[in-house]
Design a protein around this motif. Structure first.
Motif, short mmCIF file in Angstrom:
data_model
loop_
_atom_site.label_atom_id
_atom_site.label_comp_id
_atom_site.label_asym_id
_atom_site.label_seq_id
_atom_site.Cartn_x
_atom_site.Cartn_y
_atom_site.Cartn_z
N GLY A 1 1.04 -1.05 0.28
CA GLY A 1 -0.07 0.05 -0.12
C GLY A 1 1.13 1.34 -0.10
O GLY A 1 0.20 2.50 -0.62
N VAL A 2 2.22 0.79 0.19
CA VAL A 2 2.60 2.60 0.26
C VAL A 2 3.41 2.64 -1.31
O VAL A 2 3.28 2.01 -2.03
CB VAL A 2 3.97 2.50 1.09
CG1 VAL A 2 3.31 1.59 2.88
CG2 VAL A 2 4.60 1.39 0.91
N SER A 3 4.14 3.61 -1.09
CA SER A 3 4.49 4.38 -2.58
C SER A 3 6.57 4.25 -2.13
O SER A 3 6.84 4.38 -1.22
CB SER A 3 4.31 5.79 -2.16
OG SER A 3 3.29 5.87 -2.73
N LEU A 4 7.30 4.21 -3.67
CA LEU A 4 7.99 4.12 -3.40
C LEU A 4 8.43 4.57 -5.05
O LEU A 4 7.85 4.57 -6.06
CB LEU A 4 8.68 2.63 -3.70
CG LEU A 4 10.54 2.11 -3.29
CD1 LEU A 4 10.25 3.37 -2.15
CD2 LEU A 4 10.46 0.28 -3.64
N ARG A 5 9.51 6.04 -5.30
CA ARG A 5 10.42 6.01 -6.33
C ARG A 5 11.17 5.88 -6.40
O ARG A 5 12.73 5.40 -5.85
CB ARG A 5 10.03 7.65 -5.81
CG ARG A 5 10.41 8.66 -7.55
CD ARG A 5 10.47 9.69 -7.45
NE ARG A 5 10.05 10.32 -8.54
CZ ARG A 5 9.51 11.01 -8.70
NH1 ARG A 5 8.03 10.74 -8.43
NH2 ARG A 5 9.26 11.64 -10.29
N LEU A 6 11.81 5.07 -8.31
CA LEU A 6 12.35 4.91 -8.70
C LEU A 6 13.12 5.92 -9.61
O LEU A 6 12.51 6.58 -9.54
CB LEU A 6 12.35 4.08 -9.45
CG LEU A 6 11.96 2.01 -9.04
CD1 LEU A 6 11.86 0.90 -9.64
CD2 LEU A 6 12.58 1.26 -7.36
N SER A 7 14.55 6.31 -9.32
CA SER A 7 15.19 6.92 -10.23
C SER A 7 16.04 5.95 -11.40
O SER A 7 17.44 4.55 -10.93
CB SER A 7 16.07 8.10 -10.03
OG SER A 7 16.30 9.27 -10.72
N CYS A 8 16.03 6.48 -13.21
CA CYS A 8 17.35 5.83 -13.23
C CYS A 8 18.07 6.88 -13.81
O CYS A 8 17.94 7.87 -14.70
CB CYS A 8 16.63 5.43 -14.52
SG CYS A 8 18.00 4.47 -15.78
N ALA A 9 19.52 7.31 -13.84
CA ALA A 9 20.74 7.85 -14.33
C ALA A 9 20.70 7.90 -15.54
O ALA A 9 22.26 6.47 -15.24
CB ALA A 9 21.67 8.67 -13.29
N ALA A 10 21.14 8.10 -16.67
CA ALA A 10 21.78 7.75 -17.34
C ALA A 10 23.13 9.40 -18.07
O ALA A 10 23.14 9.82 -17.75
CB ALA A 10 20.82 7.97 -18.96
N SER A 11 24.28 7.90 -18.66
CA SER A 11 25.20 9.30 -19.66
C SER A 11 25.98 8.39 -20.45
O SER A 11 25.27 7.11 -20.56
CB SER A 11 26.30 9.01 -17.99
OG SER A 11 26.92 7.61 -17.30
N GLY A 12 26.62 9.07 -21.07
CA GLY A 12 27.21 8.67 -22.08
C GLY A 12 27.07 8.75 -23.28
O GLY A 12 27.56 8.13 -24.13
N ARG A 13 25.78 9.53 -23.55
CA ARG A 13 25.46 8.98 -24.76
C ARG A 13 24.26 10.79 -24.75
O ARG A 13 23.38 10.96 -23.81
CB ARG A 13 24.61 8.43 -25.59
CG ARG A 13 24.38 8.11 -27.00
CD ARG A 13 23.89 7.31 -27.26
NE ARG A 13 22.92 7.10 -28.74
CZ ARG A 13 23.40 6.83 -29.62
NH1 ARG A 13 23.05 5.29 -29.19
NH2 ARG A 13 22.34 6.92 -30.73
N LEU A 14 23.98 11.28 -25.96
CA LEU A 14 22.64 12.61 -25.86
C LEU A 14 21.35 11.78 -25.51
O LEU A 14 21.28 10.71 -25.65
CB LEU A 14 22.96 12.57 -27.11
CG LEU A 14 21.96 14.16 -27.05
CD1 LEU A 14 22.49 15.17 -26.21
CD2 LEU A 14 21.43 14.69 -28.77
#
Length: 128
Positions: A15-28
């Motif tokens: 029932g709770v919330s969670l936030r995932l994040s994805c960080a990108a690098s190496g290309r436009l």
């Protein structure tokens, strides 16, 4: 090459919330369409949500539609997955994936084979 790093996983209750994040690098970053997949033990890796290059189009798996929200910040080279009303069946390793979308910036692809770049994943465990 593109490097993708996921963060934000953890152990939460139903029932709770969670936030995932994805960080990108190496290309436009604005060349890339990005999606989230997940894989539970003994199951195939499955599409969860995808977002177009410009962030104007989103697509969700039926099982998460109306609970999860994908978003991207092209200035920060990040894509987030806001997960609400989590259920035990959401327990999985969540992967960020990217594909070159210069030919069609609005297309969202659900097949794993179409994505050339993958992060190492972040584990989400939802306890009942």
């Amino acid at each position: 090459q593109v490097q993708l790093v996921e963060s934000g996983g953890g152990l939460v209750q139903t029932g709770v919330s969670l936030r995932l994040s994805c960080a990108a690098s190496g290309r436009l970053f604005t060349d890339l369409a990005v999606a989230w997949f997940r894989q539970s033990p003994g199951k195939y890796r499955a599409f969860v949500a995808g977002i177009s290059v410009d962030g104007t189009r989103e697509y969700y798996a039926h099982s998460v539609k109306d609970r999860f929200i994908i978003s991207r910040d092209n200035a920060k080279n990040t894509v987030d997955l806001q997960m609400n009303s989590l259920k035990p069946e959401d327990t999985a390793v969540y992967y960020c994936a990217a594909r070159d979308s210069r030919g069609n910036p609005y297309r969202i692809v659900t097949q794993t084979s179409e994505y050339a770049y993958w992060g190492k994943g972040t584990l989400v465990t939802v306890s009942s």
